[in-house]
Design an enzyme around this catalytic site. Structure first.
Site, PDB file in Angstrom:
ATOM      1  N   CYS A 180      -3.400   1.414   6.688  1.00  0.00           N
ATOM      2  CA  CYS A 180      -3.690   0.660   7.912  1.00  0.00           C
ATOM      3  C   CYS A 180      -4.479   1.508   8.896  1.00  0.00           C
ATOM      4  O   CYS A 180      -5.103   0.969   9.808  1.00  0.00           O
ATOM      5  CB  CYS A 180      -2.388   0.190   8.533  1.00  0.00           C
ATOM      6  SG  CYS A 180      -1.229   1.537   8.728  1.00  0.00           S
ATOM      7  N   ASN A 227       0.797  -1.233   0.000  1.00  0.00           N
ATOM      8  CA  ASN A 227       0.000   0.000   0.000  1.00  0.00           C
ATOM      9  C   ASN A 227       0.828   1.281   0.000  1.00  0.00           C
ATOM     10  O   ASN A 227       0.415   2.260  -0.588  1.00  0.00           O
ATOM     11  CB  ASN A 227      -1.066  -0.015   1.105  1.00  0.00           C
ATOM     12  CG  ASN A 227      -0.499  -0.063   2.493  1.00  0.00           C
ATOM     13  OD1 ASN A 227       0.555  -0.636   2.708  1.00  0.00           O
ATOM     14  ND2 ASN A 227      -1.170   0.542   3.435  1.00  0.00           N
ATOM     15  N   GLU A 285       7.645   2.025  14.754  1.00  0.00           N
ATOM     16  CA  GLU A 285       8.384   2.697  13.683  1.00  0.00           C
ATOM     17  C   GLU A 285       8.541   4.143  14.111  1.00  0.00           C
ATOM     18  O   GLU A 285       7.784   4.644  14.954  1.00  0.00           O
ATOM     19  CB  GLU A 285       7.586   2.655  12.380  1.00  0.00           C
ATOM     20  CG  GLU A 285       7.696   1.316  11.674  1.00  0.00           C
ATOM     21  CD  GLU A 285       6.888   1.262  10.387  1.00  0.00           C
ATOM     22  OE1 GLU A 285       6.024   2.140  10.170  1.00  0.00           O
ATOM     23  OE2 GLU A 285       7.106   0.326   9.622  1.00  0.00           O
ATOM     24  N   GLU A 317       3.922  -4.592  12.325  1.00  0.00           N
ATOM     25  CA  GLU A 317       3.000  -3.479  12.030  1.00  0.00           C
ATOM     26  C   GLU A 317       1.849  -4.077  11.238  1.00  0.00           C
ATOM     27  O   GLU A 317       1.985  -4.352  10.047  1.00  0.00           O
ATOM     28  CB  GLU A 317       3.716  -2.407  11.193  1.00  0.00           C
ATOM     29  CG  GLU A 317       4.854  -1.707  11.888  1.00  0.00           C
ATOM     30  CD  GLU A 317       4.370  -0.707  12.936  1.00  0.00           C
ATOM     31  OE1 GLU A 317       3.158  -0.421  12.989  1.00  0.00           O
ATOM     32  OE2 GLU A 317       5.218  -0.240  13.708  1.00  0.00           O
TER      33      GLU A 317
HETATM   34  P1  NAD Z   1       0.236  -9.267   3.596  1.00  0.00           P
HETATM   35  O1  NAD Z   1       0.185  -9.716   5.002  1.00  0.00           O
HETATM   36  O2  NAD Z   1      -0.512 -10.064   2.584  1.00  0.00           O
HETATM   37  O3  NAD Z   1       1.753  -9.216   3.068  1.00  0.00           O
HETATM   38  C1  NAD Z   1       2.760  -8.425   3.681  1.00  0.00           C
HETATM   39  C2  NAD Z   1       4.121  -8.965   3.299  1.00  0.00           C
HETATM   40  O4  NAD Z   1       4.350 -10.212   3.959  1.00  0.00           O
HETATM   41  C3  NAD Z   1       4.258  -9.273   1.795  1.00  0.00           C
HETATM   42  O5  NAD Z   1       5.577  -8.974   1.406  1.00  0.00           O
HETATM   43  C4  NAD Z   1       3.993 -10.763   1.733  1.00  0.00           C
HETATM   44  O6  NAD Z   1       4.522 -11.411   0.600  1.00  0.00           O
HETATM   45  C5  NAD Z   1       4.654 -11.234   3.010  1.00  0.00           C
HETATM   46  N1  NAD Z   1       4.145 -12.500   3.553  1.00  0.00           N
HETATM   47  C6  NAD Z   1       2.885 -12.988   3.505  1.00  0.00           C
HETATM   48  N2  NAD Z   1       2.810 -14.155   4.191  1.00  0.00           N
HETATM   49  C7  NAD Z   1       4.047 -14.412   4.686  1.00  0.00           C
HETATM   50  C8  NAD Z   1       4.608 -15.438   5.496  1.00  0.00           C
HETATM   51  N3  NAD Z   1       3.885 -16.473   5.941  1.00  0.00           N
HETATM   52  N4  NAD Z   1       5.923 -15.352   5.831  1.00  0.00           N
HETATM   53  C9  NAD Z   1       6.673 -14.311   5.431  1.00  0.00           C
HETATM   54  N5  NAD Z   1       6.191 -13.299   4.648  1.00  0.00           N
HETATM   55  C10 NAD Z   1       4.898 -13.351   4.295  1.00  0.00           C
HETATM   56  O7  NAD Z   1      -0.248  -7.748   3.610  1.00  0.00           O
HETATM   57  P2  NAD Z   1      -0.594  -6.797   2.403  1.00  0.00           P
HETATM   58  O8  NAD Z   1      -1.882  -7.244   1.785  1.00  0.00           O
HETATM   59  O9  NAD Z   1       0.589  -6.628   1.515  1.00  0.00           O
HETATM   60  O10 NAD Z   1      -0.817  -5.407   3.174  1.00  0.00           O
HETATM   61  C11 NAD Z   1      -2.041  -5.021   3.717  1.00  0.00           C
HETATM   62  C12 NAD Z   1      -2.047  -5.212   5.226  1.00  0.00           C
HETATM   63  O11 NAD Z   1      -0.964  -4.499   5.808  1.00  0.00           O
HETATM   64  C13 NAD Z   1      -3.301  -4.638   5.856  1.00  0.00           C
HETATM   65  O12 NAD Z   1      -3.807  -5.517   6.826  1.00  0.00           O
HETATM   66  C14 NAD Z   1      -2.812  -3.353   6.496  1.00  0.00           C
HETATM   67  O13 NAD Z   1      -3.600  -2.907   7.585  1.00  0.00           O
HETATM   68  C15 NAD Z   1      -1.440  -3.722   6.900  1.00  0.00           C
HETATM   69  N6  NAD Z   1      -0.619  -2.514   7.072  1.00  0.00           N
HETATM   70  C16 NAD Z   1      -0.236  -2.164   8.332  1.00  0.00           C
HETATM   71  C17 NAD Z   1       0.504  -0.991   8.542  1.00  0.00           C
HETATM   72  C18 NAD Z   1       0.922  -0.567   9.921  1.00  0.00           C
HETATM   73  O14 NAD Z   1       1.681   0.393  10.043  1.00  0.00           O
HETATM   74  N7  NAD Z   1       0.466  -1.211  10.984  1.00  0.00           N
HETATM   75  C19 NAD Z   1       0.849  -0.196   7.443  1.00  0.00           C
HETATM   76  C20 NAD Z   1       0.438  -0.594   6.174  1.00  0.00           C
HETATM   77  C21 NAD Z   1      -0.287  -1.758   5.995  1.00  0.00           C
END
Ligand code: NAD
Length: 504
Positions: A291, A160, A470, A257
């Site tokens: 997020c 995102n 962060e 996060e």
């Molecule tokens: P996601 O969890 O699908 O993927 C995040 C990353 O983790 C990707 O690089 C993915 O390939 C990797 N990944 C997935 N499964 C894994 C595993 N089992 N082991 C290791 N790596 C793995 O998330 P997304 O769809 O890319 O992002 C959206 C999510 O991120 C939303 O839930 C959003 O709220 C959250 N987000 C949180 C923050 C924050 O600051 N808290 C900021 C931005 C987004």
């Protein structure tokens, strides 16, 4: 044309992974398609890193660590400032690339990119002040502490804000003397490869910034690599549980996060127009894919109808379309799967009995954007606290409105569920705003604003929104370990087994 310019003008070429100071060929042929979400057209392919690729990237990060960690922090800061300058020069091209891959409007990308170098400059600056302490202690000893980097670390990022989130993590990790292996989201991996190349262009030693691409399996390989000593993930809560378990198994520290369900409390004394403007920004910037997207509005009953009606009018006026056009205010969501999830949740909200007041017509777009993954800004009112829309993260431009009467009711609604990331409270009564901020569960609370982010403003969630921080000193120190050195200054020595009675 320089290699860097080539990256921007020919971004569709799959150059493989980036480690050891240059692009590297993959060991296997598997690739992932990356689509432009505004048109659904294929943008490029990236390779999927297997165990051998990950091992090679981590080995490169170890070689880089042997150089980088030994550079004096003052000189390291100089390198990082140069990196910030190189990023700054490339902002226009980075913004175009991000818009093409994420569908975020170019206006948003210009605004966000303009601040990216600040994270690098900030961490470069504070890392020079990472000074240990010294104490004279009982029995003739001086103790002193040194902050040491951890080694190669894994940075796992979502799609995102691919550049912003990566730079937040990378700047802290590198400033503390670590090297990194990045695994960007498979949906938006290209800008991470470009940033690694920019780091090399800026003169950072080979192996300091390394990138492998792929999906969850590549992420798991990286988290499991023996020479990875910290995992910093931004992603969904389900991913966070798996990655944190892997870090726990390996006894390495981590930052998680994760997702959220951001409540916005609008009090009856809020500046009405300011709250409407803030509500629109919180809910629909990035097509509701942050997020901390304002997704459930808890509005005082005395202004509820007026507020929801005014918000619906403004939401329906948001210009959606080609993200590259300056007039576009909102682009698509990231993927077909995201669009389908939003539409399913809209259907469920209707079935639950909520009343849709904005986004009632389908997006009316001409080719090629008619194939894009668009969702209109969508508002439901009279959403109950047990509805799916009130409880679950949509990660799209679909929001809920619920009225409250007493402060206690507002707090109960805001604290429903198990997320705890961002919230905002809108009130001109400073005591009330503070009182409510003390009662809500979350890691970041904005009063009379929303989603303001700065390198000095600590960021992170609680409970299902994760742990760790962060920004700020907390983020920098997380990337270090504090070593204690105890120096004997007392004369002579003690011989316990010859009768000395001194213990401790
Ligand atoms: P996601 O969890 O699908 O993927 C995040 C990353 O983790 C990707 O690089 C993915 O390939 C990797 N990944 C997935 N499964 C894994 C595993 N089992 N082991 C290791 N790596 C793995 O998330 P997304 O769809 O890319 O992002 C959206 C999510 O991120 C939303 O839930 C959003 O709220 C959250 N987000 C949180 C923050 C924050 O600051 N808290 C900021 C931005 C987004």
């Amino acid at each position: 044309m320089s290699e860097i310019a080539d990256l921007f003008f020919k971004p569709k070429i799959n150059r493989g992974f980036f480690y050891g100071g240059g692009f590297q060929n993959p060991t296997c042929e598997e690739t992932i398609e990356v689509h432009n979400p505004a048109t659904a057209e294929l943008f490029t392919h990236v390779s999927v890193a297997g165990k051998d690729d990950v091992t090679a990237a981590v080995r490169a990060a170890r070689a880089g660590f042997e150089i980088w960690s030994k550079i004096d922090p003052i000189d390291r800061a100089r390198h990082l400032r140069k990196f910030a300058d190189v990023i700054e020069k490339n902002i226009p091209n980075l913004a175009l690339l991000e818009t093409e891959v994420t569908g975020r409007s170019i206006k948003e990308m210009h605004a966000q990119m303009a601040r990216i170098p600040e994270w690098v400059e900030y961490f470069a600056g504070i890392a020079m002040g990472l000074e240990g302490e010294s104490n004279v202690v009982k029995g003739g000893y001086v103790t002193m502490t040194h902050y040491e980097p951890l080694g190669p670390v894994a940075l796992l990022t979502p799609w995102n804000h691919p550049v912003l989130i990566l730079v937040k993590k990378m700047a802290a990790a590198l400033a503390a003397g670590n090297t990194c292996v990045i695994k960007p989201s498979e949906l938006a991996p290209v800008s991470s490869l470009v940033l690694a190349a920019l780091a090399t262009e800026a003169g950072l030693p080979a192996g300091v910034v390394n990138v492998v691409t792929g999906g969850p399996v590549t992420g798991m390989e990286l988290c499991g690599a023996e020479d990875i000593h910290y995992i910093d993930l931004t992603g969904g809560t389900a991913t966070g549980r798996k990655v944190a378990a892997q870090a726990g198994e390996r006894l390495i520290r981590s930052t998680m996060e994760l997702g959220g369900k951001t409540s916005i409390i609008i009090c009856e004394d809020a500046d009405f127009d300011g709250a409407i403007a803030g509500a629109l920004f919180s809910a629909f910037v990035a097509s509701g894919q942050t997020c901390v997207s304002g997704s459930r509005f808890i509005v005082h009953r005395s202004i509820y109808d007026r507020f929801t009606d005014a918000l619906a009018v403004r939401a329906d006026a948001i210009v959606i379309g080609d993200p590259m056009a300056e007039i576009t205010q909102m682009g698509p969501v990231i993927s077909k799967a995201s669009q389908v999830r939003c539409l399913r949740m809209i259907g469920k909200a209707k079935a639950d009995g909520a009343v849709q007041i904005a986004g009632l017509t389908s997006p009316d777009l001409t080719a090629p954007f008619d194939k894009g993954f668009y969702i209109r800004p969508t508002i439901f009112k009279d959403v109950q606290s047990d509805h799916e829309l009130f409880l679950e993260e949509v990660f799209g431009p679909v929001i809920s409105m619920t009225p409250y009467t007493t402060e206690a009711e507002a707090l109960e609604l805001a604290n429903t569920g198990n997320f705890g990331l961002g919230l905002s409270i809108w009130s001109r009564d400073i005591a009330r705003a503070h009182r409510l901020s003390l009662g809500v569960r979350g890691g970041v609370v904005w009063l009379n604003d929303h989603h303001r982010n700065d390198p000095r403003s600590v960021w992170g969630g609680v409970r299902d929104s994760g742990f760790g921080k962060e920004n700020g000193w907390d983020a920098l120190k997380a990337y270090t370990t504090k070593k204690s050195v105890v120096v004997r200054t007392a004369p002579g020595y003690d011989d316990w087994f010859a009768g000395s009675t001194r213990y401790g």
